[in-house]
Enzyme design. Structure first.
Site, mmCIF file in Angstrom:
data_model
loop_
_atom_site.group_PDB
_atom_site.id
_atom_site.type_symbol
_atom_site.label_atom_id
_atom_site.label_comp_id
_atom_site.label_asym_id
_atom_site.label_seq_id
_atom_site.Cartn_x
_atom_site.Cartn_y
_atom_site.Cartn_z
ATOM 1 N N HIS A 45 0.820 -1.223 0.000
ATOM 2 C CA HIS A 45 0.000 0.000 0.000
ATOM 3 C C HIS A 45 0.855 1.276 0.000
ATOM 4 O O HIS A 45 2.076 1.215 0.028
ATOM 5 C CB HIS A 45 -0.971 -0.014 1.184
ATOM 6 C CG HIS A 45 -0.303 -0.072 2.521
ATOM 7 N ND1 HIS A 45 0.294 -1.216 2.992
ATOM 8 C CD2 HIS A 45 -0.131 0.863 3.482
ATOM 9 C CE1 HIS A 45 0.789 -0.981 4.195
ATOM 10 N NE2 HIS A 45 0.557 0.280 4.518
ATOM 11 N N THR A 48 2.117 4.052 -4.567
ATOM 12 C CA THR A 48 3.097 3.960 -5.662
ATOM 13 C C THR A 48 4.335 3.149 -5.288
ATOM 14 O O THR A 48 4.696 3.048 -4.121
ATOM 15 C CB THR A 48 3.572 5.385 -6.045
ATOM 16 O OG1 THR A 48 3.877 6.090 -4.837
ATOM 17 C CG2 THR A 48 2.521 6.133 -6.839
ATOM 18 N N ARG A 49 4.992 2.615 -6.318
ATOM 19 C CA ARG A 49 6.265 1.915 -6.158
ATOM 20 C C ARG A 49 7.160 2.289 -7.344
ATOM 21 O O ARG A 49 6.690 2.331 -8.492
ATOM 22 C CB ARG A 49 6.066 0.388 -6.184
ATOM 23 C CG ARG A 49 5.294 -0.179 -4.991
ATOM 24 C CD ARG A 49 6.100 -0.094 -3.708
ATOM 25 N NE ARG A 49 5.452 -0.714 -2.572
ATOM 26 C CZ ARG A 49 4.699 -0.065 -1.673
ATOM 27 N NH1 ARG A 49 4.470 1.227 -1.810
ATOM 28 N NH2 ARG A 49 4.197 -0.704 -0.636
ATOM 29 N N LYS A 263 6.396 12.241 -1.716
ATOM 30 C CA LYS A 263 6.364 11.066 -0.831
ATOM 31 C C LYS A 263 7.790 10.545 -0.685
ATOM 32 O O LYS A 263 8.497 10.391 -1.684
ATOM 33 C CB LYS A 263 5.474 9.973 -1.444
ATOM 34 C CG LYS A 263 5.464 8.666 -0.650
ATOM 35 C CD LYS A 263 4.559 7.634 -1.326
ATOM 36 C CE LYS A 263 5.212 6.286 -1.375
ATOM 37 N NZ LYS A 263 4.412 5.271 -2.064
ATOM 38 N N HIS A 267 15.094 3.607 3.013
ATOM 39 C CA HIS A 267 15.135 2.189 2.617
ATOM 40 C C HIS A 267 15.888 1.319 3.619
ATOM 41 O O HIS A 267 15.474 0.200 3.913
ATOM 42 C CB HIS A 267 15.774 2.073 1.230
ATOM 43 C CG HIS A 267 15.914 0.672 0.738
ATOM 44 N ND1 HIS A 267 14.825 -0.097 0.400
ATOM 45 C CD2 HIS A 267 17.003 -0.118 0.547
ATOM 46 C CE1 HIS A 267 15.246 -1.299 0.018
ATOM 47 N NE2 HIS A 267 16.560 -1.330 0.095
ATOM 48 N N CYS A 313 4.278 0.311 6.795
ATOM 49 C CA CYS A 313 4.260 -0.790 5.824
ATOM 50 C C CYS A 313 5.320 -1.816 6.258
ATOM 51 O O CYS A 313 6.022 -1.590 7.248
ATOM 52 C CB CYS A 313 4.593 -0.179 4.465
ATOM 53 S SG CYS A 313 4.228 -1.207 3.038
ATOM 54 N N LYS A 346 8.201 -3.885 -8.211
ATOM 55 C CA LYS A 346 8.398 -3.648 -9.644
ATOM 56 C C LYS A 346 8.421 -4.944 -10.437
ATOM 57 O O LYS A 346 8.099 -4.971 -11.612
ATOM 58 C CB LYS A 346 9.683 -2.847 -9.887
ATOM 59 C CG LYS A 346 10.942 -3.586 -9.501
ATOM 60 C CD LYS A 346 12.204 -2.765 -9.672
ATOM 61 C CE LYS A 346 12.388 -1.709 -8.633
ATOM 62 N NZ LYS A 346 12.515 -2.211 -7.233
#
Ligand SMILES: Cc1cc2nc3c(=O)[nH]c(=O)nc-3n(C[C@H](O)[C@H](O)[C@H](O)COP(=O)(O)OP(=O)(O)OC[C@H]3O[C@@H](n4cnc5c(N)ncnc54)[C@H](O)[C@@H]3O)c2cc1C
Length: 378
Positions: A45, A48-49, A263, A267, A313, A346
C-alpha cells in the site's frame, strides 16, 4: 473437500499476479487472502512503487525488470487502467558509490538509456535538488513509478474474469502434504490443491515452516510520508522519482502526484517486527517523520513542508536482500515467492508469470537460479 489445480496462499503483489497468469492459461485456481487485496496490512500500500531497469542491486535483475515492464504495459492495455507513469528515476550518490557503478554497468551491458549527470547539471535541471559537488547522478528516462494498489486491482479483476476464484478475509492457518496433493487449512474450511504457491509476504515464515522449510525472513517495520512541496519544482510533470545513496543511509521518493506532496521513505534500517502485533500508527516513533524530514531539509528543502500523511508498511528482508523464489526440494508442485526485501514490487508481474510457469511447466522462461533457497544452506 474442493480440489483445485493450483491454490495460491496470499493474493497480494506476487500472488495476485500469479493467479492471473494461471487463470489465463485455463487452470482451475483458488486464491486465498487473509485480507481484501489491495489493502493496508502488508507490503503493497501507499499508492506507488518505483520501477527501475538499470539495477543497482545487481545487473542479474535487469532481464527481470525488462520483462516486468513489458508485462505491466500489457496489463495496462488489458485492464484499461493507468498503472505506470514514466517520470524517469534519478539515482544519486557519492562518486565512489557502488550502487551507481552497478546502475551504469547494468545500463551498459543491456544497452539501456541512461544519462550520467554531474552535481551541477542536476542542480541546473531540477532547482529543487540541492546535490553536493562531490555527488553525481544517473537518470533513467524510461523508468518511473507504478500505481501499486491499482496493479493489484487490475490483476484481481482480470484473474477473476478469467475464472480464478478468490477468497478474501480468509486466513490460511496451516499447510500439509499427502501422497498426491497439498491440503490448505483456513480458519473456516480446508481445500485440496494439486499444486501450491505460497506468497504470503510478511507472513511467509510460519506457513513455509509448516511445510518443513526454513527460509531466513525478517519482517521489518517501514514508514513513508508525504510532505507539502512547491509544485512548480516537484510536480510529477517535471520531477522524477529518486533514490539517494548516502554514506550511511538510503532514501527514495516520488514527485508530487496531482498535488499529493512529495512522498519519501528511508530504505535501510527499520525495526524487526511480528506482522500481527506491528505498531501501525505513523508517528509512534520520532524517527517516522524525523528521518525523512531531515533528508528533505538537506537535499530537497522546498519539499520539506507540512507533513500531509504517513503510512506504516512492511519489508520482508533476507540476509542478502535478494528474493527467494524456488520449488520445495521434496515437493516440486509447491512453489514459494518470499523475501522481497523492500524492492520486489516492480517485479511482481514477472514473478507472477515466472511462478505460474514453474508450477505448470516445471521451469520458467526467466532464470530463477539467483533466487534459489539453497544459497543459504552453505
Ligand atoms: C514502504 C514500502 C516501499 C516500497 N517501495 C518499493 C519500490 O519503490 N519499488 C519496489 O519495487 N518495491 C518496493 N517495496 C517492496 C514491495 O512493495 C514488496 O516487495 C512487495 O509488495 C511484496 O509483495 P508480496 O506479495 O510478498 O507481499 P504482499 O503484497 O503484502 O502480499 C502478501 C499477501 O499475503 C496475504 N497473507 C498473509 N498471510 C496470509 C495467510 N495466513 N492466509 C492468507 N493470506 C495471507 C496478505 O494479506 C497479503 O495480501 C516497498 C515496500 C514498502 C513496505
Amino acid at each position: 473437500m474442493q480440489t483445485y489445480e493450483v491454490i495460491i496462499v496470499g493474493a497480494g503483489s506476487m500472488g495476485m499476479a500469479a493467479g492471473y497468469y494461471l487463470a489465463k492459461r485455463g487452470v482451475s485456481t483458488l486464491m486465498i487472502d487473509a485480507f481484501d487485496p489491495p489493502h493496508t496490512m502488508g507490503s503493497h500500500h501507499g499508492d506507488t512503487r518505483i520501477i527501475r531497469h538499470a539495477y543497482g542491486e545487481g545487473k542479474q535483475y535487469v532481464p527481470f525488470a525488462l520483462r516486468a515492464q513489458e508485462l505491466w504495459r500489457e496489463l495496462e492495455e488489458a485492464s484499461g487502467m493507468k498503472l505506470f507513469s514514466q517520470t524517469g528515476v534519478l539515482s544519486a550518490g557519492a562518486k565512489d558509490c557502488a550502487f551507481l557503478q552497478e546502475v551504469r554497468e547494468s545500463a551498459e551491458r543491456y544497452s539501456l538509456p541512461l544519462e550520467v549527470l554531474s552535481a551541477r547539471e542536476v542542480r541546473e535541471r531540477w532547482a529543487g535538488i540541492n546535490l553536493p559537488d562531490d555527488f553525481y547522478a544517473c537518470l533513467e528516462p524510461a523508468s518511473g513509478y507504478l500505481y501499486s494498489e491499482n496493479c493489484i486491482r487490475a490483476y484481481r479483476d482480470l484473474a477473476v474474469a478469467s475464472g480464478a476464484e478468490l477468497l478474501v478475509h480468509t486466513k490460511v492457518t496451516s499447510l500439509q502434504t499427502d501422497q498426491e496433493d497439498v491440503i490448505v487449512h483456513t480458519d473456516s474450511q480446508s481445500y485440496r490443491g494439486k499444486k501450491l504457491l505460497v506468497s504470503a509476504g510478511a507472513w511467509n515464515s510460519p506457513l513455509l515452516h509448516s511445510l518443513g522449510l526454513s527460509v531466513p525472513l525478517v519482517p521489518t517495520r517501514k514508514t513513508v510520508a508525504w510532505f507539502g512541496a512547491e509544485e512548480s519544482l516537484y510536480s510529477s510533470d517535471r520531477f522524477p522519482a529518486f533514490v539517494f545513496q548516502l554514506s550511511d543511509s538510503i532514501y527514495y521518493g516520488f514527485p508530487s502526484i496531482d498535488g499529493s506532496g512529495v512522498k519519501i521513505g528511508r530504505h535501510d534500517g527499520g525495526q524487526a517486527i511480528d506482522p500481527d502485533t506491528l505498531e501501525r500508527t505513523f508517528g509512534s516513533f520520532l524517527s517516522d517523520e524525523g528521518d525523512v524530514r531531515g533528508f528533505l531539509e538537506t537535499y530537497m528543502p522546498q519539499a520539506a513542508g507540512a507533513l500531509r500523511q504517513g503510512r506504516v508498511c512492511i519489508y520482508t528482508m533476507t540476509p542478502d536482500e535478494h528474493f527467494v523464489i524456488d520449488r520445495h526440494p521434496e515437493h516440486p508442485g509447491i512453489v514459494f515467492a518470499a523475501g522481497f526485501s523492500g524492492h520486489g514490487f516492480k517485479f511482481a508481474s514477472a514473478v507472477g508469470e515466472a511462478t505460474s510457469q514453474l508450477l505448470l511447466d516445471g521451469t520458467s522462461t526467466l532464470d530463477l537460479s539467483i533466487f534459489s533457497l539453497s544459497r543459504f544452506s552453505s
